[in-house]
Motif scaffolding. Structure first.
Motif: not given
Length: 173
Positions: A137-164
């Motif tokens: 579907g092309d609606l933003q609300g469609d197909g949201h099924g793979d939900r995370w159960f638990g906690a998520i913290d400190e998400v970072r998305i970078s446009d470079v390949a970082l080293s460990p």
């Protein structure tokens, strides 16, 4: 090149559990048209990065060291330098490379659904935290099924390949 990092703690490892995703559909090359461009997730507890590049190639990379435990914190990272896709996990002893694979030569940039959505006033697909999208579907609300159960913290998305040693929570050298 890109890097996606997150700190995760799962209370339910059954099934597909996306903690960072990139929404969209129909841009997965010759594969599954319901698949979104990116899933950083677990499947039955096994850490995975699944993404489609701009050339239409689909990559699925899984942790070969075994599933994560419930109610335990992990720092995780997925890195693409344009030639190699790498997956890292830290369960308290420092980041370890848990798998990698070569990318197919060509346009290996992360794909996104450039057709846009049909939700009024919202023509762009975005990033998601705490769920994945699967559906045609092309609606933003469609197909949201793979939900995370638990906690998520400190998400970072970078446009470079970082080293460990550049990852969030890396142990100083």
């Amino acid at each position: 090149a890109w890097t996606i990092e997150a700190s995760i703690m799962s209370t339910n490892i059954g099934g597909d559990r996306t903690f960072v995703g990139r929404d969209g559909n129909g841009d997965s090359g010759i594969g599954d048209g319901n698949r979104a461009p990116l899933y950083f997730k677990t499947q039955n507890g096994t850490l995975q990065i699944l993404f489609t590049d701009e050339a239409g190639n689909t990559y699925d990379l899984s942790d070969t060291t075994g599933p994560i435990a419930t109610n335990a914190w992990y720092n995780v990272a997925a890195v693409s330098d344009g030639t190699t896709l790498s997956l890292y996990k830290d369960s308290g002893a420092g980041y370890q490379l848990v798998n990698s694979m070569a990318l197919i030569a060509g346009d290996t940039r992360l794909n996104y659904d450039d057709n846009g959505s049909t939700t009024a006033g919202d023509t762009q697909w975005g990033w998601s935290v705490g769920r994945g999208r699967y559906g045609g579907g092309d609606l933003q609300g469609d197909g949201h099924g793979d939900r995370w159960f638990g906690a998520i913290d400190e998400v970072r998305i970078s446009d470079v390949a970082l080293s460990p040693n550049q990852f969030l929570f890396a142990v100083p050298e």
